[in-house]
Motif scaffolding. Structure first.
Motif, short mmCIF file in Angstrom:
data_model
loop_
_atom_site.label_atom_id
_atom_site.label_comp_id
_atom_site.label_asym_id
_atom_site.label_seq_id
_atom_site.Cartn_x
_atom_site.Cartn_y
_atom_site.Cartn_z
N GLN A 155 0.83 -1.20 0.00
CA GLN A 155 0.00 0.00 0.00
C GLN A 155 0.87 1.26 0.00
N PHE A 156 1.95 1.21 0.78
CA PHE A 156 2.88 2.35 0.82
C PHE A 156 3.48 2.60 -0.56
N LEU A 157 3.87 1.53 -1.25
CA LEU A 157 4.45 1.68 -2.58
C LEU A 157 3.46 2.30 -3.56
N LYS A 158 2.18 1.96 -3.43
CA LYS A 158 1.17 2.56 -4.31
C LYS A 158 1.20 4.08 -4.23
N ASP A 159 1.19 4.60 -3.02
CA ASP A 159 1.15 6.04 -2.84
C ASP A 159 2.49 6.71 -3.08
N TYR A 285 1.30 7.65 11.02
CA TYR A 285 2.26 8.42 10.25
C TYR A 285 2.41 7.90 8.82
N TYR A 286 1.38 7.20 8.35
CA TYR A 286 1.37 6.76 6.95
C TYR A 286 1.42 8.01 6.06
N PRO A 287 2.28 8.02 5.05
CA PRO A 287 2.43 9.23 4.22
C PRO A 287 1.08 9.70 3.67
N GLY A 297 -6.93 4.40 4.66
CA GLY A 297 -7.95 3.74 5.47
C GLY A 297 -7.91 2.23 5.33
N ASP A 298 -7.74 1.74 4.10
CA ASP A 298 -7.66 0.29 3.90
C ASP A 298 -6.42 -0.29 4.56
N THR A 299 -5.32 0.46 4.54
CA THR A 299 -4.10 0.01 5.22
C THR A 299 -4.35 -0.12 6.72
N SER A 300 -5.07 0.84 7.29
CA SER A 300 -5.40 0.78 8.72
C SER A 300 -6.26 -0.44 9.03
N ASN A 301 -7.19 -0.76 8.13
CA ASN A 301 -8.00 -1.98 8.31
C ASN A 301 -7.11 -3.21 8.42
N ARG A 386 -11.08 13.73 6.35
CA ARG A 386 -9.98 13.23 5.54
C ARG A 386 -8.73 14.08 5.72
N GLU A 387 -8.94 15.39 5.84
CA GLU A 387 -7.81 16.29 6.04
C GLU A 387 -7.07 15.99 7.33
N LEU A 388 -7.81 15.63 8.38
CA LEU A 388 -7.20 15.32 9.68
C LEU A 388 -6.77 13.86 9.80
N GLY A 389 -7.10 13.05 8.81
CA GLY A 389 -6.72 11.64 8.86
C GLY A 389 -7.50 10.85 9.90
N LEU A 390 -8.77 11.21 10.11
CA LEU A 390 -9.56 10.56 11.16
C LEU A 390 -9.94 9.12 10.80
#
Length: 430
Positions: A155-159, A285-287, A297-301, A386-390
């Motif tokens: 997921q990190f590589l995608k972004d 701290y995900y970029p 969000g999917d990474t957090s899941n 989304r801006e706050l990364g909630l």
């Protein structure tokens, strides 16, 4: 002779995706030509003579902007002919080719939809609880400790790479939700390679069974998932090769250490400072991408599922409920599939998964309200959230809570009802 980069560019070509789609029975129509030729009626439908199809045949479409978000400029439909949406990706002139599609082979389409579902949230909600409740919780923890770090990295590589989903001449046949993220590498192929081959290697250590049969199943599983991503227009051939290659490179050394890592994370009194806190901070701290996508969000899941299942086993062990039992030094015969096993497995799965599904619906609303209240944000202010990364705390509280329910709460309830698997609290130890 082609250079390395020529090969990369060739495998990344959207034409290969389109060719595979056509081979599997997907017809496409260029709606730009239709509009320019005045064959689009006032309701925005395609003239059946131009498309060489009658009005009872359904045409579908997909929309994509250069940043991966959906467009609201839908072509209206009438007489059974549905919208042909924009399906281009990046075009500096602002023009995107308009394509509509028609599925001719429904059997192949449903087969590849099933292949794609092997990397979906619903699959995780069913597969991992089934393995924990009915098969082997220790084996499942080993699998989780390989799966979620690999998925995080993918997921990190995608972004980081930021390669878009395929565009014209290919069409996207999957839900718009997945269009809202980048494509390289394919994390579906990561999970589609990681899970079957981890199961193959670990079960062959514990149990006696025909290895070649397991290898064939694992290969078919991976092939089905990879082909489904190309067929559905979500990934290029290169995306899928990258996902499989990344997993193939990481699996050998991860499989070599996973048993020791899992044992320490379950038995060490201070393990949560590593096994829980580090994954949580990795999600916090995900970029943050410039343009919001579902990836964070999917990474957090994914990460919360793995970390919270291991945390639940640690809690069981620290409370003295889980007894350490060393594994057998040699592979054992596969346990027989008896009527009792099938009966109680069915009860545990149906009752447990139903409870998890209902809990997810309820707790998501509760935790969303809680997090938004703490952050001083309205629950309907999606942009600010989304801006706050909630999405990170909401996903960890919701999906992580379901993981704790799966590995900690559900077995207590099953024991109270007299339907818990006998060996559940003995599956820890080297």
């Amino acid at each position: 002779m082609e250079t390395f980069w020529d090969i990369i560019d060739n495998l990344r070509d959207y034409k290969h995706v389109a060719n595979f789609q056509r081979f599997c029975g997907v017809e496409t129509y260029d709606l730009d030509e239709t509009v320019n030729g005045h064959d689009l009626d006032n309701a925005g439908t395609v003239n059946s003579n131009h498309c060489e199809c009658n009005s009872n045949k359904e045409i579908n479409g997909s929309v994509q902007h250069s940043n991966g978000t959906n467009s609201a400029d839908h072509v209206k439909h009438r007489n059974g002919l549905k919208n042909g949406f924009k399906n281009g990706i990046t075009n500096p002139k602002g023009h995107e080719q308009r394509l509509a599609y028609k599925i001719n082979n429904k059997l192949v389409h449903h087969m590849f939809e099933f292949g794609a579902s092997l990397g979906s949230e619903m699959f995780y909600l069913i597969f991992f609880p089934f393995m924990i409740w009915n098969v082997d919780s220790r084996l499942t923890r080993h699998m989780l400790l390989i799966w979620y770090p690999l998925m995080y990295f993918g997921q990190f590589l995608k972004d980081w790479i930021k390669w878009p989903r395929p565009g014209a001449p290919a069409v996207r046949l999957e839900g718009k939700r997945f269009e809202m993220e980048y494509g390289m590498p394919s994390t579906h192929t990561i999970v589609g390679t990681c899970i079957p081959f981890t199961l193959l290697v670990l079960t062959s250590k514990y149990y006696e069974y025909p290895f070649i049969l397991g290898l064939i199943v694992a290969l078919l599983w991976t092939l089905l998932v990879a082909c489904s991503r190309v067929y559905l227009g979500m990934h290029t051939v290169l995306d899928c090769i990258a996902g499989i290659s990344l997993t193939a490179l990481a699996l050998p050394w991860m499989l070599n250490v996973v048993e020791y890592v899992e044992y320490l994370q379950v038995t060490n009194p201070y393990a949560p400072f590593v096994s829980f806190l580090i994954p949580l901070l990795a999600c916090i701290y995900y970029p943050k991408p410039k343009v919001w996508s579902i990836t964070r969000g999917d990474t957090s899941n994914i990460v919360s599922i793995g970390a919270c299942c291991v945390l639940s086993a640690w809690l069981n062990y620290q409370l003295g409920w889980m007894t350490e039992t060393p594994k057998h030094s040699t592979p054992q015969p596969l346990p027989g599939i008896t009527f009792d096993w099938m009966y109680y497995s069915l009860i545990r799965t149906v009752v447990g998964v139903s409870a998890l599904g209902a809990s997810r619906i309820v707790t998501k609303k509760i935790f969303l309200k809680l997090v938004c209240t703490c952050a001083g944000v309205e629950t309907d202010d999606i942009t600010k959230q989304r801006e706050l990364g909630l999405e990170v705390p909401v996903r960890w509280l919701t999906i992580g809570g379901l993981a704790v329910s799966t590995a900690f709460t559900a077995p207590i309830c099953f024991s109270y009802l007299g339907i818990n698997r006998e060996g559940y609290y003995y599956e820890v130890g080297l």
